[in-house]
Design an enzyme around this catalytic site. Structure first.
Site, short mmCIF file in Angstrom:
data_model
loop_
_atom_site.label_atom_id
_atom_site.label_comp_id
_atom_site.label_asym_id
_atom_site.label_seq_id
_atom_site.Cartn_x
_atom_site.Cartn_y
_atom_site.Cartn_z
N LYS A 46 0.84 -1.20 0.00
CA LYS A 46 0.00 0.00 0.00
C LYS A 46 0.88 1.26 0.00
O LYS A 46 1.73 1.42 0.87
CB LYS A 46 -0.92 -0.02 1.22
CG LYS A 46 -1.87 -1.21 1.24
CD LYS A 46 -2.66 -1.31 2.53
CE LYS A 46 -1.79 -1.70 3.68
NZ LYS A 46 -2.58 -1.99 4.92
N THR B 51 -7.70 8.99 9.76
CA THR B 51 -7.36 7.78 9.02
C THR B 51 -7.19 6.57 9.93
O THR B 51 -6.58 5.57 9.54
CB THR B 51 -6.06 7.99 8.23
OG1 THR B 51 -5.00 8.36 9.14
CG2 THR B 51 -6.22 9.08 7.18
N GLY C 212 -7.49 3.21 11.42
CA GLY C 212 -8.07 1.94 11.00
C GLY C 212 -8.13 1.71 9.50
O GLY C 212 -8.81 0.79 9.05
N THR C 213 -7.41 2.51 8.70
CA THR C 213 -7.50 2.34 7.25
C THR C 213 -6.94 0.98 6.80
O THR C 213 -7.49 0.34 5.90
CB THR C 213 -6.75 3.45 6.50
OG1 THR C 213 -5.43 3.58 7.05
CG2 THR C 213 -7.47 4.78 6.62
N GLY C 214 -5.85 0.53 7.42
CA GLY C 214 -5.28 -0.76 7.05
C GLY C 214 -6.20 -1.92 7.36
O GLY C 214 -6.38 -2.83 6.54
N CYS C 215 -6.81 -1.88 8.55
CA CYS C 215 -7.77 -2.91 8.94
C CYS C 215 -8.94 -2.93 7.96
O CYS C 215 -9.41 -3.99 7.53
CB CYS C 215 -8.30 -2.64 10.34
SG CYS C 215 -7.05 -2.45 11.62
#
Length: 260
Positions: A173, A204, A206-209
């Site tokens: 990412k 932002t 928790g964007t990865g989760c």
């Protein structure tokens, strides 16, 4: 209804971890289930405590899910120890899990490592080997490849290095690079770029989760890997563009913006 299991830590403030995953799964009209690896005391300003679940309890949760409502896809996030990594890998193999998305959560937003070197080695050589796709951000990809990533060319070099020890799909990412939010998918030597709009939004958390659980949901729904990633990037862009503003720090996304 398609079923998606998330194996991760709990975020009491609701923006990341299990809570973000379940909201994302529901937004994709799938049935969400969870195996909790750790409880965290956190909010938009930081993490203030972690209580890991016992290995036996993690195994017990996984058995309860897989022997009753078998998931069509599995997302794996925070794993806090070598023993829990081993337990999850054992149960995934035992139950013949499919469509496994591993979000290798190794670095906190502050830049500090969440796993020691032994646990990272175990994650790479046991759990990641079972994954359909892994979704490291720039900082996590740096740990996996062993060098700094400053450009899109570095992302390609990193993917090639990671692929020396992993045969599945690698999604690096690029949201932490300055110029754009383009992500790199690397599969068996083939490079595919997913262009992404850079949304000006400081919230932002928790964007990865959210992205990894969206990919798992799309895989459960029957989309191939490229369609799953493309759909998931569109979803997270919409969740960021909704500009929910909660909390005193980096707030959560609006996971259900598309359900209004």
């Amino acid at each position: 209804m398609k079923k998606v299991l998330t194996i991760a830590g709990s975020d009491c403030s609701g923006g990341a971890g299990i809570q973000a995953d379940l909201k994302t799964i529901i937004a994709h009209k799938c049935y969400g289930m969870s195996v909790i690896t750790a409880l965290t005391a956190q909010n938009t300003t930081g993490v203030y405590g972690i209580e890991a679940c016992s290995v036996d309890f993690v195994k017990n949760q996984m058995d309860c899910v897989f022997t009753d409502i078998f998931p069509d896809a599995v997302k794996i996030g925070m794993v806090s120890s070598i023993e829990i990594i081993e337990a999850i890998a054992q149960k995934l193999k035992e139950h013949k899990a499919q469509n496994i998305v591993v979000d290798p959560v190794m670095v906190a937003t502050s830049g500090s490592r969440l796993l020691n070197d032994d646990a990272i080695h175990k994650l790479l050589n046991e759990l990641i080997q079972l994954a359909t796709v892994i979704t490291p951000n720039i900082f996590e990809a740096e740990i996996l490849c062993g060098f700094e990533i400053k450009s899109t060319e570095d992302m390609i070099k990193a993917a090639r290095k990671i692929a020396e020890n992993y045969d599945g799909h690698i999604l690096i990412k690029g949201g932490h690079l300055e110029d754009d939010a383009n992500d790199l998918l690397f599969t068996n030597g083939v490079i595919h770029w997913f262009e992404g709009e850079k949304i000006k939004n400081s919230n932002t958390h928790g964007t990865g989760c959210t992205l990894s659980s969206a990919i798992a949901s799309n895989l459960a729904l029957g989309y191939d890997i490229e369609e799953s990633i493309r759909n998931s990037k569109e979803y997270i862009t919409g969740a960021l563009r909704a500009k929910l503003d909660l909390g005193k720090g980096s707030g959560p996304l609006n996971h259900c913006y598309n359900m209004v």
